[in-house]
Design an enzyme around this catalytic site. Structure first.
Site, mmCIF file in Angstrom:
data_model
loop_
_atom_site.group_PDB
_atom_site.id
_atom_site.type_symbol
_atom_site.label_atom_id
_atom_site.label_comp_id
_atom_site.label_asym_id
_atom_site.label_seq_id
_atom_site.Cartn_x
_atom_site.Cartn_y
_atom_site.Cartn_z
ATOM 1 N N TYR A 53 7.566 -46.736 20.441
ATOM 2 C CA TYR A 53 7.899 -47.465 19.209
ATOM 3 C C TYR A 53 9.004 -48.488 19.467
ATOM 4 C CZ TYR A 53 5.277 -43.856 16.616
ATOM 5 O OH TYR A 53 4.307 -43.000 16.143
ATOM 6 N N PRO A 205 0.882 -41.236 6.010
ATOM 7 C CA PRO A 205 0.701 -40.430 4.788
ATOM 8 C C PRO A 205 0.653 -41.292 3.525
ATOM 9 C CG PRO A 205 2.971 -40.265 5.564
ATOM 10 C CD PRO A 205 2.194 -40.975 6.643
ATOM 11 N N SER A 208 0.294 -46.667 4.961
ATOM 12 C CA SER A 208 1.095 -47.865 5.263
ATOM 13 C C SER A 208 1.718 -48.496 4.016
ATOM 14 C CB SER A 208 0.258 -48.909 6.020
ATOM 15 O OG SER A 208 0.325 -48.662 7.400
ATOM 16 N N LEU A 211 -0.312 -46.305 -0.780
ATOM 17 C CA LEU A 211 -0.239 -45.184 -1.722
ATOM 18 C C LEU A 211 1.134 -45.082 -2.406
ATOM 19 C CD1 LEU A 211 -2.340 -42.555 0.300
ATOM 20 C CD2 LEU A 211 -2.941 -43.602 -1.903
HETATM 21 N N1 LIG Z 1 0.763 -40.219 16.145
HETATM 22 C C1 LIG Z 1 0.327 -41.451 15.910
HETATM 23 O O1 LIG Z 1 -0.616 -41.966 16.568
HETATM 24 C C2 LIG Z 1 0.987 -42.249 14.821
HETATM 25 C C3 LIG Z 1 0.408 -43.433 14.332
HETATM 26 C C4 LIG Z 1 1.057 -44.108 13.303
HETATM 27 C C5 LIG Z 1 2.248 -43.601 12.787
HETATM 28 N N2 LIG Z 1 2.806 -42.460 13.300
HETATM 29 C C6 LIG Z 1 4.056 -41.869 12.766
HETATM 30 O O2 LIG Z 1 3.856 -41.621 11.388
HETATM 31 C C7 LIG Z 1 4.913 -42.223 10.650
HETATM 32 C C8 LIG Z 1 4.430 -42.581 9.277
HETATM 33 O O3 LIG Z 1 3.456 -43.592 9.334
HETATM 34 P P1 LIG Z 1 3.782 -45.094 8.954
HETATM 35 O O4 LIG Z 1 5.251 -45.280 8.828
HETATM 36 O O5 LIG Z 1 3.092 -45.961 9.945
HETATM 37 O O6 LIG Z 1 3.029 -45.273 7.571
HETATM 38 P P2 LIG Z 1 3.295 -44.703 6.108
HETATM 39 O O7 LIG Z 1 4.310 -43.636 6.131
HETATM 40 O O8 LIG Z 1 1.973 -44.413 5.543
HETATM 41 O O9 LIG Z 1 3.866 -45.991 5.371
HETATM 42 C C9 LIG Z 1 5.143 -46.460 5.664
HETATM 43 C C10 LIG Z 1 5.414 -47.736 4.893
HETATM 44 O O10 LIG Z 1 5.276 -47.489 3.496
HETATM 45 C C11 LIG Z 1 6.260 -48.207 2.780
HETATM 46 N N3 LIG Z 1 7.036 -47.256 1.977
HETATM 47 C C12 LIG Z 1 7.506 -46.056 2.352
HETATM 48 N N4 LIG Z 1 8.103 -45.450 1.323
HETATM 49 C C13 LIG Z 1 8.002 -46.276 0.269
HETATM 50 C C14 LIG Z 1 8.419 -46.200 -1.083
HETATM 51 N N5 LIG Z 1 9.027 -45.110 -1.547
HETATM 52 N N6 LIG Z 1 8.153 -47.260 -1.910
HETATM 53 C C15 LIG Z 1 7.511 -48.344 -1.444
HETATM 54 N N7 LIG Z 1 7.094 -48.483 -0.166
HETATM 55 C C16 LIG Z 1 7.329 -47.448 0.683
HETATM 56 C C17 LIG Z 1 7.106 -48.962 3.769
HETATM 57 O O11 LIG Z 1 6.544 -50.257 3.791
HETATM 58 P P3 LIG Z 1 7.349 -51.602 4.035
HETATM 59 O O12 LIG Z 1 7.433 -51.650 5.492
HETATM 60 O O13 LIG Z 1 6.452 -52.625 3.462
HETATM 61 O O14 LIG Z 1 8.675 -51.494 3.365
HETATM 62 C C18 LIG Z 1 6.841 -48.214 5.065
HETATM 63 O O15 LIG Z 1 6.946 -49.040 6.204
HETATM 64 C C19 LIG Z 1 5.325 -43.417 11.540
HETATM 65 O O16 LIG Z 1 6.559 -43.957 11.172
HETATM 66 C C20 LIG Z 1 5.287 -42.760 12.885
HETATM 67 O O17 LIG Z 1 6.461 -41.990 13.093
HETATM 68 C C21 LIG Z 1 2.163 -41.774 14.282
#
Ligand SMILES: NC(=O)c1ccc[n+]([C@@H]2O[C@H](COP(=O)([O-])OP(=O)(O)OC[C@H]3O[C@@H](n4cnc5c(N)ncnc54)[C@H](OP(=O)(O)O)[C@@H]3O)[C@@H](O)[C@H]2O)c1
Length: 312
Positions: A53, A205, A208, A211
């Site tokens: 990352y 969850p 991105s 939700l």
């Molecule tokens: N194992 C794997 O292959 C893999 C792949 C992907 C991710 N991951 C892990 O999973 C974690 C979670 O996934 P993710 O961060 O990609 O996606 P996510 O949790 O589905 O979405 C994160 C994004 O949602 C927005 N957000 C979060 N809370 C919010 C709120 N309360 N109100 C409004 N917008 C909100 C933010 O967007 P903005 O940026 O627009 O502010 C944030 O960047 C990652 O950080 C990583 O640690 C693992």
């Protein structure tokens, strides 16, 4: 904040965790510190990162920011993504794992990693080679628990049985993509994790950010958000998903909650889910996401939501 045991281990992790793939890419060190401070203030102890990352910056920022608070955090990192040129710069071989562990420890400024996860299955490396390398790291004290990510159910099952037969440390967790929109894991992976008491750590969850309800049909994506531009927008911002989000938002409002809280609480209504690692770019998002920990969906609420999901 509520806490759950991580799989078949004694480790207690917060049901809402923090994903950090924005660190060192979309947010700088100063903003990262704000997000991390808010995280610990909310009682969130589970922080998920990876060696890849922000090209290592995510681990580096976490290490610097949490140096004096190391024992307040459960740090989960990963290995197996491509991190350089050349044949041994990716995967789950003993060589690559042993090369990468010390780099992660150095960037994280710590002498142990709480949960070391294989980021992707490596079909070209025998699973017993991977598991015995991880077992050695546990015995060396560099790693406390081990997990997998993106494993198919059969691959995880093969890993569990190999550990059992060879008396090697077992995976306590699996990190798959899982959300109200992406539910493929329900068929085989979740029943497997229930059977072997392996915690599921859902990634994407909030799909991105979709939700959280901040993207709406017929309106441009808010400026500066993850899905306002780039290839991710094409994958995540689909019209049928936006229709579903509309319905889910109405249901959540009728129950005095936000759709973001619903997205997290619905995942936590699955027995094997350990911690929901919602990514965040702002401290306010961490506060909003942590609130979901107070809402336990009843069986009938879960059924109503499942009915909405099945109909789209
Ligand atoms: N194992 C794997 O292959 C893999 C792949 C992907 C991710 N991951 C892990 O999973 C974690 C979670 O996934 P993710 O961060 O990609 O996606 P996510 O949790 O589905 O979405 C994160 C994004 O949602 C927005 N957000 C979060 N809370 C919010 C709120 N309360 N109100 C409004 N917008 C909100 C933010 O967007 P903005 O940026 O627009 O502010 C944030 O960047 C990652 O950080 C990583 O640690 C693992």
């Amino acid at each position: 904040m509520q806490y759950r045991k991580l799989g078949n281990s004694g480790l207690e992790v917060s049901v809402v965790g923090l994903g950090t793939n924005n660190f060192g890419g979309r947010i700088d060190y100063e903003q990262t510190v704000k997000v991390l401070n808010q995280t610990l203030d909310e009682g969130i102890n589970f922080i998920d990162t990876a060696n890849s990352y922000g090209k290592g910056l995510s681990e580096e920022f976490i290490g610097k920011a949490l140096k004096k608070k190391r024992h307040d955090a459960i740090i989960a990192t990963k290995v197996a993504s491509q991190v350089g040129e050349g044949p041994n710069q990716r995967g789950a071989s003993r060589k690559h794992i042993m090369d990468q562990i010390d780099k992660s420890l150095m960037r994280l400024q710590t002498d142990y990693i709480d949960l070391y996860q294989i980021h992707f299955p490596d079909p070209e490396t025998p699973i017993d080679e991977t598991l015995s390398a991880l077992d050695d790291l546990v015995h060396a004290g560099k790693v406390r628990y081990i997990g997998s990510s993106n494993y198919a159910a059969w691959q995880l099952c093969e890993a569990v049985l190999t550990s059992q037969n060879q008396h090697l440390t077992q995976f306590v967790s699996e990190q798959p993509e899982f959300s109200m929109i992406e539910r493929k894991v329900a068929k085989e992976l979740l029943p497997l994790c229930d059977k072997y008491n392996i915690s599921v750590i859902p990634y994407f969850p909030l799909y991105s950010g979709l939700l959280t309800g901040k993207y709406q049909k017929g309106k441009p994506a808010p400026e500066g958000t993850r899905l306002s531009a780039g290839p991710m927008a094409t994958r995540f911002l689909r019209q049928d998903y936006l229709d579903l989000v509309d319905q889910l938002q109405n249901w959540a409002t009728q129950h005095d909650h936000s759709i973001g809280e619903l997205a997290i609480s619905w995942l936590l209504a699955h027995r094997s889910v350990g911690s929901v690692i919602a990514g965040a770019t702002k401290p306010e998002q961490v506060i909003a996401n942590a609130k979901a920990s107070d809402w336990q969906l009843t069986e009938s609420e879960k059924k109503e939501v499942d009915d909405i999901l099945e109909n789209y």
